[in-house]
Scaffold this active site. Structure first.
Site, short mmCIF file in Angstrom:
data_model
loop_
_atom_site.label_atom_id
_atom_site.label_comp_id
_atom_site.label_asym_id
_atom_site.label_seq_id
_atom_site.Cartn_x
_atom_site.Cartn_y
_atom_site.Cartn_z
N HIS A 18 2.33 -0.35 -9.92
CA HIS A 18 2.37 -0.25 -11.43
C HIS A 18 2.96 -0.96 -11.98
O HIS A 18 3.97 -1.16 -13.42
CB HIS A 18 2.13 1.25 -12.13
CG HIS A 18 1.36 2.17 -11.81
ND1 HIS A 18 0.96 2.74 -12.17
CD2 HIS A 18 0.05 1.58 -10.98
CE1 HIS A 18 -0.57 3.75 -11.77
NE2 HIS A 18 -0.47 2.81 -11.07
N GLU B 10 -9.36 4.38 -14.01
CA GLU B 10 -9.18 5.07 -13.21
C GLU B 10 -7.78 5.14 -13.69
O GLU B 10 -6.99 6.25 -13.66
CB GLU B 10 -8.70 4.68 -11.53
CG GLU B 10 -8.65 5.38 -10.66
CD GLU B 10 -7.70 5.30 -10.43
OE1 GLU B 10 -6.66 6.13 -9.28
OE2 GLU B 10 -6.47 4.71 -10.85
#
Length: 576
Positions: free
Chosen positions: A412, A283
C-alpha cells in the site's frame, strides 16, 4: 514548526512521480483538526492500551502514535477511539519492515524505505457502511453517515522518518524493551514532549462521497451442471500504483480466463460446472464490491456456489506458498500444489521439484510437520461475505516471504511498482505463473470431478457421519446423474451448516462459527473465534462482568455444538 511529509518521495520508478499520486491518507478516517499531547502505544493492541493504563498514562484527550504490524489498522483506530483519543498516527517501524538496515531498502531490496507511508482503510465493518446487511442497490435504504460504523476520530499514516522526528522528542517513561523499535533512540511512552509547550496538531481533510463502483463478472457456462458455480476472484482497485496488490493477482486471473476462453473457442470444451470469474470493485475500501454482491445474490449463491478461490495478490514474496483455506478444500489444494512445477531452480536442484515440496519444507504445519501449513481463513479480502456470511467454502493463495518478514514490506505504498515486481520479486514472472497454474488446476478439479476428488477427506472430525457417507460414495452409481447430484448437494451443505443466523457473540456481521477472524485482529483467522474471543474477555474482565460473559460462552458453545451436529447430519438422508 515541524510538518510531516504529505506525500511519499519518488525514489526509482518513473510512475512514482506522476502528478495524480494522492496525499498520504487512511480511508474513512474522520475529517478534523485536533491538537494534543502524543502517546506511544506500541502496536495498539488491547494489551498495549491496558499496559498504558496500568502505567498511569491516560490516553484520553491525546493523539496516539502506534505501529503497523500486529493488528489490523481499523482495530487500532477503534481502540484508540474507545480510549478517548483525539486522533491516531500510524507508522511502520524498521524493526518490522526494514530489519536488515537502512542501506538495504527499496529500490535496492523489497524492504521499506524511510519515506514510505502505507495507506489503507480504517473501517472495521465490511461492505458499504451505509447499507449494513443489505445490498447497496439503487433502491437501498441508506443510514445517515453519522450512524455508520466508521471512525469518529482523524487517522493518518506517516513514514518512519517522520515517526523518528516525533519519538525522538517525546518525554515520559521509557517504553518497555519489547516496545522498542529500530529507530536509533529510546522510545518513550509520553504523554507529551521534552519541551512542555509542544503539542501535535493533526489535520485530516478526508471527504466521504457517494460513488458507484463496478464488479466485472465473466462466466464459462458448465455443460452438465450450469447452475453450480466454481468461482475465482481478485479485486481491481489499488490505493496507489498497486503492482503487487492487486495487479499481480489481476494479471494471473486475466491470463487464466484467456486460457480457458481459448480452450473453449478452439475445442468447444466446457467444464462440468460453471466457472465464474469475478473482478471485484472497491475492495480496498472495505470489501465493498464483493460483500454487496454477495448480499444481493445471497440466496442463489448459498444454493449454487460450490467454492470460491481467491487470489488477492499472486505474490508478496518468492520464498514459499502461503495458503488460507477451509478444511473441506485442504486436500484438494495439496493435490493441486503437488502437480505444479517448482519455479525456484535452487529448490529443484535440492530435489524439491513441485510447489508443494517447497511449501512443506519451508512452512511445515507445527502439529503435522509432514504437511504444509494451511492457515485459517480470516478476513481482509473478498472471500469474507461468501465464507463468513453464507458458508461457501473459500481459499486464498499467494507466494510470500520467509517467516521473518511481515507480508509485503511495501504494501500500500507508492513503491509498489512494476519495477519492484519485475526486478526484485519475480524476474521472468515464474512465480506468477506457478500461482496461476495452481489456481487453474484447482478450479478444473472442482469444476470437473464428479465428487470423489472434489472433497477428499472432507469433514474428518465428523467420524461417524463421514464413515457412513463414505460407504454411500463407494456404492454410488456414478452414471446416475441424480445420485451424483444428491451427494454433491450434501457435501455443499456441510459448510453451510456452520452458519449461525444470529452471528457470533456481539458480531452479527460474522456468521460462521468455525472459521472467523478474531475481533481483536480482523486480518487473522481463528478457529472457533466466538469461543476464543469470549474466553479472552473473561480473562481480562472484572469479577462483576465474568458471570455474564460465562453465560455468553455457554450459550455460544451450545450453538457451536448444535451446528457441528447439524453438519454431520446433512451427510445423511435421514431427517433426524
Amino acid at each position: 514548526m515541524w510538518v510531516a511529509a504529505t506525500k511519499q518521495k519518488p525514489l526509482y520508478a518513473p510512475e512514482e512521480s506522476i502528478p495524480d499520486i494522492p496525499f498520504n491518507f487512511n480511508g474513512y478516517g474522520a475529517a478534523g483538526n485536533v491538537r494534543g499531547s502524543l502517546v506511544y502505544a506500541h502496536y495498539g493492541s488491547e494489551k498495549d492500551f491496558a499496559f498504558l493504563a496500568n502505567a498511569g498514562v491516560n490516553v484520553s484527550g491525546t493523539i496516539v502514535l502506534a505501529r503497523y504490524g500486529q493488528s489490523f489498522r481499523a482495530n487500532i483506530a477503534q481502540r484508540a477511539e474507545e480510549q478517548g483519543a483525539l486522533g491516531l498516527l500510524l507508522f511502520s517501524d524498521p524493526a518490522d519492515y526494514a530489519p536488515v538496515g537502512p542501506d538495504f531498502v527499496y529500490p535496492h531490496s523489497y524492504f521499506m524505505p524511510p519515506s514510505a507511508a502505507p495507506l489503507g482503510t480504517t473501517k472495521l465493518v465490511d461492505g458499504d457502511p451505509l447499507t449494513p446487511f443489505y445490498p447497496a442497490t439503487e433502491s437501498a435504504f441508506r443510514i445517515p453517515e453519522e450512524e455508520a460504523s466508521i471512525p469518529k476520530i482523524p487517522v493518518q499514516p506517516i513514514s518512519y522518518s517522520d515517526a523518528f522526528d516525533l519519538l525522538s522528542e517525546m518525554s515520559g517513561a521509557a517504553a518497555p524493551e519489547t516496545w522498542q523499535g529500530d529507530l536509533n533512540m529510546t522510545y518513550r511512552l509520553g504523554p507529551g514532549f521534552r519541551e512542555a509547550d509542544w503539542t501535535v496538531n493533526l489535520e485530516v481533510n478526508n471527504q466521504n462521497i457517494m460513488t458507484t463502483t463496478y464488479n466485472v463478472i465473466g462466466v464459462l457456462q458448465g455443460r452438465e451442471e450450469p447452475d453450480r458455480y466454481v468461482m475465482l476472484g481478485n479485486h481491481l482497485d489499488a490505493w496507489l500504483l498497486g503492482a503487487v496488490d492487486p495487479s499481480s493477482g489481476t494479471a494471473a486471473m486475466l491470463e487464466l480466463s484467456r486460457v480457458f476462453l481459448q480452450l473453449h473457442n478452439e475445442t468447444g470444451w466446457r467444464p462440468r460446472r460453471s466457472l465464474v470469474f469475478c473482478g471485484w470493485g472497491a475492495e480496498e475500501y472495505g470489501l465493498v464490491g464483493s460483500v454487496e454482491w454477495t448480499e444481493q445474490f445471497a440466496k442463489q449463491l448459498s444454493d449454487r456456489a460450490v467454492a470460491y478461490l481467491n487470489v488477492d495478490m499472486a505474490i508478496e514474496g518468492n520464498y514459499t506458498l502461503r495458503t488460507k483455506s477451509v478444511p473441506i478444500l485442504t486436500e484438494a489444494v495439496y493435490e493441486s500444489a503437488k502437480r505444479i512445477p517448482n519455479p525456484n531452480p535452487e529448490e529443484v536442484e535440492a530435489g524439491r521439484t513441485t510447489v508443494y515440496d517447497t511449501w512443506a519444507h519451508r512452512r511445515p504445519d507445527p502439529v503435522q510437520p509432514n504437511l504444509p501449513l494451511m492457515q485459517l481463513v480470516g478476513t481482509g479480502s473478498d472471500y469474507k461475505g461468501l465464507q463468513h456470511n453464507i458458508g461457501v467454502p473459500c481459499m486464498d493463495t499467494r507466494y510470500t516471504h520467509d517467516n521473518n518478514t511481515l507480508g509485503d514490506p511495501l504494501y500500500h505504498t507508492v513503491y509498489e511498482t512494476f519495477a519492484l515486481v519485475d526486478e526484485i520479486y519475480d524476474r521472468g514472472f515464474k512465480y506468477h505463473s506457478a500461482v496461476t497454474a495452481l489456481w487453474g488446476d484447482l478450479a478444473i478439479k472442482l469444476a470437473e470431478s464428479k465428487y470423489r476428488e472434489f472433497f477428499a477427506d472432507a469433514v474428518v472430525n465428523f467420524n461417524k457421519a463421514v464413515t457412513l457417507f463414505d460407504k454411500v460414495l463407494n456404492g454410488l452409481d456414478q452414471n446416475n446423474p441424480l445420485a451424483v447430484r444428491q451427494v454433491n448437494d450434501q457435501l455443499m451443505l456441510v459448510e453451510r451448516s456452520f452458519i449461525d443466523p444470529q452471528g457470533l457473540p456481539g458480531r452479527s456481521d460474522y456468521n460462521h462459527v468455525i472459521t472467523a477472524p478474531s475481533k481483536n485482529n480482523a486480518y487473522g483467522g481463528t478457529a472457533f473465534a466466538g469461543l476464543v474471543d469470549t474466553l479472552t474477555e473473561i480473562e481480562e474482565a472484572s469479577e462483576n462482568d465474568k458471570k455474564s460473559l460465562w453465560r455468553t460462552f455457554a450459550q455460544h458453545l451450545a450453538a457451536v455444538t448444535h451446528f457441528i451436529n447439524t453438519a454431520a447430519k446433512v451427510l445423511s438422508d435421514d431427517l433426524w
